[in-house]
Each structure stands twice: as C-alpha cells, then as structure tokens.
Design a protein around this motif. Structure first.
Motif, short mmCIF file in Angstrom:
data_model
loop_
_atom_site.label_atom_id
_atom_site.label_comp_id
_atom_site.label_asym_id
_atom_site.label_seq_id
_atom_site.Cartn_x
_atom_site.Cartn_y
_atom_site.Cartn_z
N LEU A 97 -9.45 53.63 17.81
CA LEU A 97 -8.48 52.56 17.52
C LEU A 97 -8.87 51.75 16.28
O LEU A 97 -8.03 51.08 15.68
CB LEU A 97 -8.31 51.64 18.73
N ASN A 98 -10.16 51.82 15.90
CA ASN A 98 -10.59 51.14 14.67
C ASN A 98 -10.33 51.98 13.43
O ASN A 98 -10.57 51.53 12.31
CB ASN A 98 -12.09 50.81 14.72
N ASN A 99 -9.88 53.22 13.64
CA ASN A 99 -9.71 54.15 12.51
C ASN A 99 -8.28 54.67 12.37
O ASN A 99 -8.05 55.71 11.75
CB ASN A 99 -10.68 55.33 12.67
N LEU A 100 -7.33 53.93 12.92
CA LEU A 100 -5.93 54.36 12.86
C LEU A 100 -5.42 54.44 11.41
O LEU A 100 -4.48 55.18 11.12
CB LEU A 100 -5.03 53.41 13.66
N THR A 101 -6.06 53.68 10.53
CA THR A 101 -5.63 53.69 9.12
C THR A 101 -5.87 55.04 8.44
O THR A 101 -5.37 55.28 7.34
CB THR A 101 -6.37 52.59 8.31
N LEU A 102 -6.59 55.93 9.10
CA LEU A 102 -6.76 57.29 8.55
C LEU A 102 -5.41 58.02 8.51
O LEU A 102 -5.21 58.92 7.69
CB LEU A 102 -7.74 58.09 9.43
N PHE A 103 -4.50 57.64 9.40
CA PHE A 103 -3.18 58.29 9.42
C PHE A 103 -2.41 57.84 8.17
O PHE A 103 -2.26 56.65 7.92
CB PHE A 103 -2.42 57.91 10.69
N PRO A 104 -1.90 58.81 7.38
CA PRO A 104 -1.34 58.45 6.07
C PRO A 104 -0.14 57.50 6.12
O PRO A 104 0.10 56.76 5.17
CB PRO A 104 -0.94 59.80 5.46
N TYR A 105 0.61 57.51 7.20
CA TYR A 105 1.80 56.64 7.28
C TYR A 105 1.56 55.44 8.19
O TYR A 105 2.51 54.81 8.65
CB TYR A 105 3.01 57.45 7.76
#
Length: 284
Positions: free
Chosen positions: A100-108
């Motif tokens: 949940l701390n790495n959701l920004t990996l998803f491009p959109y």
C-alpha cells in the motif's frame, strides 16, 4: 473539414480527424500479438487515451454501423488491456513488503487519485459523507478507487468489492491484507452483480465501474437489477464517458437510469477519462 477548430482558448479537434486516427490505432491494436503490458502495447494505448481526451464534440450515438463496431471492439480491447495491466502491477505489489506504500508504481495511479477526489467531492456536495457501507462493482485486481476512498476519504466506511474474476479478487485481497485496519473494512466477493440480490439492500452507496456492462443492453440490465434490490434512497454512482472518451468506455445516459433521481452529472475536461453520474433510488 479542418482538423482543429478553436472554441475560446482551447483547440477542439474535428470528429473527422478523431475518427481517422481512431481507425488507424484500432488497426494497429488488432495486429498486436498480445495485450499484456510491454512497450509496444503501452505506447499504442497511451496514444489512444491521449487522442480520446482531446476536446471534441463528437456524439458517438450518431456514428454509422461500421464505426459503432470499431468503437465496441475498442472498448473490449481497452478493457482487456486494462485488466492485464492491473493484474501485472497487482501481482508485483503483492510480492513486496508494504504494497500500500508503493501504489504509485502503477502508471495511472494519479488518475485514480484525481477521480476518487472528484467522486468524493460530488458525494459530499450532495450530502453523502462517510457512508456506513459501500459496494464497488467491478473492482478488478487492483481496486484503487476503493483503497483510495477507504484510506483518504471514507475512513470509517466498510467496502464490499464485487468482481466476477476470483483470480482478480485473490490478488486484490493480498494487497489489502497487508494492512490490518483496511482488511477489517474491506471484503472481496467473486460474484456477477446480477446474481446478488438481498445484500444490495444493505448499501448506502453503490459504485458502478465503467467496464461493468460492456454495451448498452448489459449496462441497462445491471442498472435495472440495482434499482430493484437497492434500498430506497440508496445512492448510485455510475461512471460513463462523453465525446472522444466514448471510444474507451461505454456511455450511460440519463434515460438509462429509470427509477433513479439524477443528483449530479460531471464531464471532465482534463486527463480524467470517466464522466460521473450520481443518482438516488426513488421511493416507489
């Protein structure tokens, strides 16, 4: 016809220009060997989205049958590609600590944040603040709207996520399972929503994802089912599309929401793709 017409300060592309580019991109996408994420696939779909969000006053309901067929094909292809992209990133996230701390990996990811902020504001503006229990229909392998809503906007709300794909739910469950508080408020149900009946009466608000019901007939059938089983006064938030964006997602019109009172309609003009319709089930 000129490709560009100027409305105020913003250039609007002509319907003819949009359609010509759509036909070219559709042909290129059909030639792909796979829709799984890779440079070629990502580039084509990025180009398609960037084209479809340009200002254009096209009304897709007036298109001839051959272009209607291309539009329906594109919506299905976009849905498949989106599902594969979400599954890849969801699987990746489920294998790392603190997904949940790495959701920004998803491009959109930022698009989902913008859409969740927008939908939360529309709900709040209409008096729907921190509903007790929410259903999200069509949550997929990476249920970003539910996660963002639960963590940022509706911190006491219980979410039931519905998806027909049990594999998608299994991966989504792993991500949410990394946070005990969130896991306690979020369930995943592997069901076709038209098979769900009495449970629908327990929700204050139902979100209907854009790709649930890929054509008008399916969408209307689902809306009728929700109308039948939702509680009186229950809120339905439906994602739709307008203009060029309707080559990416199905269109829901006010006339499709029989038995619902329309509270709000919002059409984006930025990089948010989906329109949002907010409606309340009328008392019978």
């Amino acid at each position: 016809m000129a490709a560009l017409q100027f409305h105020g300060m913003e250039a609007e592309i002509s319907a003819a220009f949009l359609v010509d580019r759509i036909i070219d991109l559709h042909q290129s996408i059909l030639k792909l060997e796979t829709l799984r994420p890779c440079k070629k696939v990502n580039n084509l779909f990025t180009n398609l989205v960037n084209l479809c969000i340009l200002p254009c006053s096209i009304d897709v309901s007036t298109l001839p049958p051959n272009l209607q067929a291309i539009r329906e094909s594109l919506i299905i292809l976009c849905g498949q590609a989106e599902g594969l992209l979400e599954l890849e990133f969801s699987t990746l996230l489920s294998k790392i600590p603190k997904p949940l701390n790495n959701l920004t990996l998803f491009p959109y990811y930022q698009n989902y944040v913008k859409l969740a902020n927008l939908e939360n504001k529309i709900l709040n503006d209409n008096g729907i603040v921190n509903p007790k229990k929410v259903a999200f229909v069509g949550s997929g392998p990476l249920p970003l709207t539910s996660i963002i809503m639960a963590m940022q906007h509706m911190k006491g709300t219980y979410f039931d996520n519905y998806d027909v794909d049990s594999v998608a739910n299994d991966v989504a469950r792993k991500i949410v399972g990394s946070d005990a508080e969130l896991e306690g408020r979020m369930k995943f149900c592997s069901s076709d929503i038209v098979e769900v009946k009495e449970e629908l009466g327990g929700y204050d608000c139902v979100f209907l994802a854009a790709l649930v019901g890929m054509n008008k007939e399916e969408k209307v059938k689902i809306v009728r089912h929700l109308r039948k089983y939702m509680k009186e006064g229950g809120i339905l938030l439906v994602r739709s599309a307008q203009g060029g964006r309707a080559f990416l997602y199905p269109v829901v019109k006010v006339g499709d929401l029989v038995g619902f009172e329309i509270l709000s309609i919002f059409h984006p003009t930025d990089d948010v793709v989906n329109s949002v319709i907010l409606a309340r089930k009328q008392t019978s």
